[in-house]
Design a protein around this motif. Structure first.
Motif, PDB file in Angstrom:
ATOM      1  N   ARG A   1       0.842  -1.208   0.000  1.00 28.32           N
ATOM      2  CA  ARG A   1       0.000   0.000   0.000  1.00 28.32           C
ATOM      3  C   ARG A   1       0.876   1.257   0.000  1.00 28.32           C
ATOM      4  O   ARG A   1       0.571   2.237  -0.673  1.00 28.32           O
ATOM      5  CB  ARG A   1      -0.928   0.001   1.209  1.00 28.32           C
ATOM      6  N   ASP A   2       1.978   1.211   0.734  1.00 24.62           N
ATOM      7  CA  ASP A   2       2.874   2.366   0.813  1.00 24.62           C
ATOM      8  C   ASP A   2       3.548   2.658  -0.526  1.00 24.62           C
ATOM      9  O   ASP A   2       3.625   3.812  -0.944  1.00 24.62           O
ATOM     10  CB  ASP A   2       3.925   2.134   1.909  1.00 24.62           C
ATOM     11  N   ILE A   3       4.031   1.619  -1.222  1.00 29.52           N
ATOM     12  CA  ILE A   3       4.692   1.897  -2.509  1.00 29.52           C
ATOM     13  C   ILE A   3       3.673   2.351  -3.557  1.00 29.52           C
ATOM     14  O   ILE A   3       4.011   3.119  -4.448  1.00 29.52           O
ATOM     15  CB  ILE A   3       5.569   0.725  -3.007  1.00 29.52           C
ATOM     16  N   PHE A   4       2.415   1.903  -3.409  1.00 31.28           N
ATOM     17  CA  PHE A   4       1.365   2.444  -4.279  1.00 31.28           C
ATOM     18  C   PHE A   4       1.235   3.954  -4.036  1.00 31.28           C
ATOM     19  O   PHE A   4       1.194   4.741  -4.976  1.00 31.28           O
ATOM     20  CB  PHE A   4       0.032   1.741  -4.018  1.00 31.28           C
ATOM     21  N   LYS A   5       1.171   4.350  -2.773  1.00 34.33           N
ATOM     22  CA  LYS A   5       1.044   5.777  -2.456  1.00 34.33           C
ATOM     23  C   LYS A   5       2.243   6.568  -2.962  1.00 34.33           C
ATOM     24  O   LYS A   5       2.102   7.710  -3.402  1.00 34.33           O
ATOM     25  CB  LYS A   5       0.879   5.975  -0.947  1.00 34.33           C
ATOM     26  N   GLN A   6       3.427   5.951  -2.906  1.00 33.95           N
ATOM     27  CA  GLN A   6       4.637   6.606  -3.412  1.00 33.95           C
ATOM     28  C   GLN A   6       4.720   6.561  -4.942  1.00 33.95           C
ATOM     29  O   GLN A   6       5.500   7.297  -5.528  1.00 33.95           O
ATOM     30  CB  GLN A   6       5.888   5.920  -2.851  1.00 33.95           C
ATOM     31  N   GLN A   7       3.931   5.670  -5.541  1.00 30.10           N
ATOM     32  CA  GLN A   7       3.974   5.427  -6.990  1.00 30.10           C
ATOM     33  C   GLN A   7       5.386   5.053  -7.439  1.00 30.10           C
ATOM     34  O   GLN A   7       5.883   5.504  -8.472  1.00 30.10           O
ATOM     35  CB  GLN A   7       3.447   6.641  -7.773  1.00 30.10           C
ATOM     36  N   ARG A   8       5.987   4.166  -6.630  1.00 26.68           N
ATOM     37  CA  ARG A   8       7.351   3.726  -6.910  1.00 26.68           C
ATOM     38  C   ARG A   8       7.567   2.357  -6.281  1.00 26.68           C
ATOM     39  O   ARG A   8       7.463   2.209  -5.065  1.00 26.68           O
ATOM     40  CB  ARG A   8       8.326   4.743  -6.321  1.00 26.68           C
ATOM     41  N   ALA A   9       7.863   1.356  -7.099  1.00 26.75           N
ATOM     42  CA  ALA A   9       8.121   0.008  -6.588  1.00 26.75           C
ATOM     43  C   ALA A   9       9.577  -0.081  -6.142  1.00 26.75           C
ATOM     44  O   ALA A   9      10.476  -0.301  -6.941  1.00 26.75           O
ATOM     45  CB  ALA A   9       7.812  -1.028  -7.662  1.00 26.75           C
ATOM     46  N   TRP A  10       9.764   0.102  -4.833  1.00 32.18           N
ATOM     47  CA  TRP A  10      11.104   0.005  -4.281  1.00 32.18           C
ATOM     48  C   TRP A  10      11.030  -0.464  -2.842  1.00 32.18           C
ATOM     49  O   TRP A  10       9.955  -0.648  -2.296  1.00 32.18           O
ATOM     50  CB  TRP A  10      11.868   1.307  -4.461  1.00 32.18           C
ATOM     51  N   ASN A  11      12.185  -0.658  -2.225  1.00 31.29           N
ATOM     52  CA  ASN A  11      12.239  -1.298  -0.914  1.00 31.29           C
ATOM     53  C   ASN A  11      12.247  -0.336   0.263  1.00 31.29           C
ATOM     54  O   ASN A  11      12.370  -0.770   1.404  1.00 31.29           O
ATOM     55  CB  ASN A  11      13.466  -2.209  -0.838  1.00 31.29           C
ATOM     56  N   PHE A  12      12.062   0.950   0.015  1.00 31.40           N
ATOM     57  CA  PHE A  12      12.085   1.929   1.091  1.00 31.40           C
ATOM     58  C   PHE A  12      10.680   2.425   1.403  1.00 31.40           C
ATOM     59  O   PHE A  12       9.928   2.789   0.503  1.00 31.40           O
ATOM     60  CB  PHE A  12      12.987   3.115   0.726  1.00 31.40           C
ATOM     61  N   GLY A  13      10.343   2.453   2.685  1.00 33.72           N
ATOM     62  CA  GLY A  13       9.056   2.980   3.091  1.00 33.72           C
ATOM     63  C   GLY A  13       9.037   4.501   2.995  1.00 33.72           C
ATOM     64  O   GLY A  13      10.086   5.148   3.011  1.00 33.72           O
ATOM     65  N   SER A  14       7.853   5.073   2.905  1.00 40.16           N
ATOM     66  CA  SER A  14       7.742   6.534   2.831  1.00 40.16           C
ATOM     67  C   SER A  14       8.275   7.190   4.099  1.00 40.16           C
ATOM     68  O   SER A  14       8.638   8.361   4.090  1.00 40.16           O
ATOM     69  CB  SER A  14       6.292   6.950   2.582  1.00 40.16           C
ATOM     70  N   ASP A  15       8.339   6.427   5.182  1.00 35.89           N
ATOM     71  CA  ASP A  15       8.899   6.929   6.439  1.00 35.89           C
ATOM     72  C   ASP A  15      10.388   6.605   6.576  1.00 35.89           C
ATOM     73  O   ASP A  15      10.977   6.794   7.636  1.00 35.89           O
ATOM     74  CB  ASP A  15       8.130   6.344   7.626  1.00 35.89           C
ATOM     75  N   GLY A  16      10.992   6.081   5.492  1.00 41.01           N
ATOM     76  CA  GLY A  16      12.410   5.724   5.512  1.00 41.01           C
ATOM     77  C   GLY A  16      12.678   4.324   6.048  1.00 41.01           C
ATOM     78  O   GLY A  16      13.833   3.932   6.199  1.00 41.01           O
ATOM     79  N   SER A  17      11.620   3.564   6.321  1.00 36.49           N
ATOM     80  CA  SER A  17      11.792   2.236   6.910  1.00 36.49           C
ATOM     81  C   SER A  17      12.381   1.234   5.933  1.00 36.49           C
ATOM     82  O   SER A  17      12.183   1.323   4.725  1.00 36.49           O
ATOM     83  CB  SER A  17      10.450   1.712   7.440  1.00 36.49           C
ATOM     84  N   SER A  18      13.098   0.282   6.507  1.00 39.18           N
ATOM     85  CA  SER A  18      13.701  -0.809   5.750  1.00 39.18           C
ATOM     86  C   SER A  18      12.796  -2.045   5.851  1.00 39.18           C
ATOM     87  O   SER A  18      11.906  -2.099   6.708  1.00 39.18           O
ATOM     88  CB  SER A  18      15.063  -1.148   6.352  1.00 39.18           C
ATOM     89  N   PRO A  19      13.022  -3.055   5.009  1.00 38.01           N
ATOM     90  CA  PRO A  19      12.262  -4.302   5.151  1.00 38.01           C
ATOM     91  C   PRO A  19      12.388  -4.898   6.559  1.00 38.01           C
ATOM     92  O   PRO A  19      11.406  -5.403   7.112  1.00 38.01           O
ATOM     93  CB  PRO A  19      12.874  -5.219   4.098  1.00 38.01           C
ATOM     94  N   GLN A  20      13.578  -4.813   7.161  1.00 35.75           N
ATOM     95  CA  GLN A  20      13.786  -5.352   8.510  1.00 35.75           C
ATOM     96  C   GLN A  20      12.920  -4.617   9.536  1.00 35.75           C
ATOM     97  O   GLN A  20      12.254  -5.229  10.357  1.00 35.75           O
ATOM     98  CB  GLN A  20      15.269  -5.264   8.902  1.00 35.75           C
ATOM     99  N   LYS A  21      12.934  -3.307   9.474  1.00 37.03           N
ATOM    100  CA  LYS A  21      12.155  -2.507  10.430  1.00 37.03           C
ATOM    101  C   LYS A  21      10.660  -2.783  10.287  1.00 37.03           C
ATOM    102  O   LYS A  21       9.946  -2.948  11.284  1.00 37.03           O
ATOM    103  CB  LYS A  21      12.452  -1.007  10.227  1.00 37.03           C
TER     104      LYS A  21
END
Length: 174
Positions: A84-104
């Motif tokens: 849902r977050d990458i949809f909102k960013q309109q970018r398929a990548w591994n960083f959350g809009s809050d700067g979070s990593s997959p681990q976090k």
């Protein structure tokens, strides 16, 4: 000649496993192929989608002598949130809009372990075809075939126009 025979047998075995797993999943559901072919993803059972994806991936891992993965509810939650977050960013990548990593994100979702990798995609294709796309990319394939991984999370967000934002997270549970 003998090695060709073994490779042929292996190919037949994997193909049979995939076809068998497809047929065994459910008699009531069709495989979700994507918006163009089968409608909105919410017309399909999300549990069945995750099971099919896991079956396909585990067949590939077994062929390479790797252990089977198990579905993780916490990783499913992490993957769905990130989709849902990458949809909102309109970018398929591994960083959350809050700067979070997959681990976090996995830790916030309650996963007790280490993330071994995350694959993302923006497509109109279903769970089987997105797996094929990931297998064609060397970095994504290394995530799928990581020998340390024990658990899988799969999540998605589908837009009204049918585009799906897929996220797959693999981890080593402690």
């Amino acid at each position: 000649m003998f090695s060709f025979f073994l490779l042929t047998q292996r190919y037949i075995l994997i193909t049979s496993l995939i076809l068998f797993s497809t047929g065994c999943v459910s008699n009531n559901y069709e495989i979700y192929l994507g918006n163009k072919d089968s409608g909105k993803i919410d017309n399909f059972d999300s549990l069945e989608i995750r099971k099919r994806h896991l079956d396909y991936l585990n067949a590939l891992r077994q062929e390479r002598g790797l252990t089977n993965l198990q579905i993780s509810d916490s990783l499913n939650s992490s993957a769905a949130t990130h989709a849902r977050d990458i949809f909102k960013q309109q970018r398929a990548w591994n960083f959350g809009s809050d700067g979070s990593s997959p681990q976090k994100r996995a830790e916030v979702s309650g996963f007790k372990g280490v993330i071994t990798g995350e694959n993302v995609s923006e497509t109109y294709e279903g769970e089987f075809l997105v797996l094929q796309v990931w297998l064609k990319n060397s970095l994504s394939r290394s995530v799928l075939l990581n020998k340390e991984a024990t658990h899988l999370g799969l999540g998605w967000f589908q837009q009204e126009n049918g585009k799906i934002w897929w996220v797959q997270v693999l981890g080593l549970q402690k």
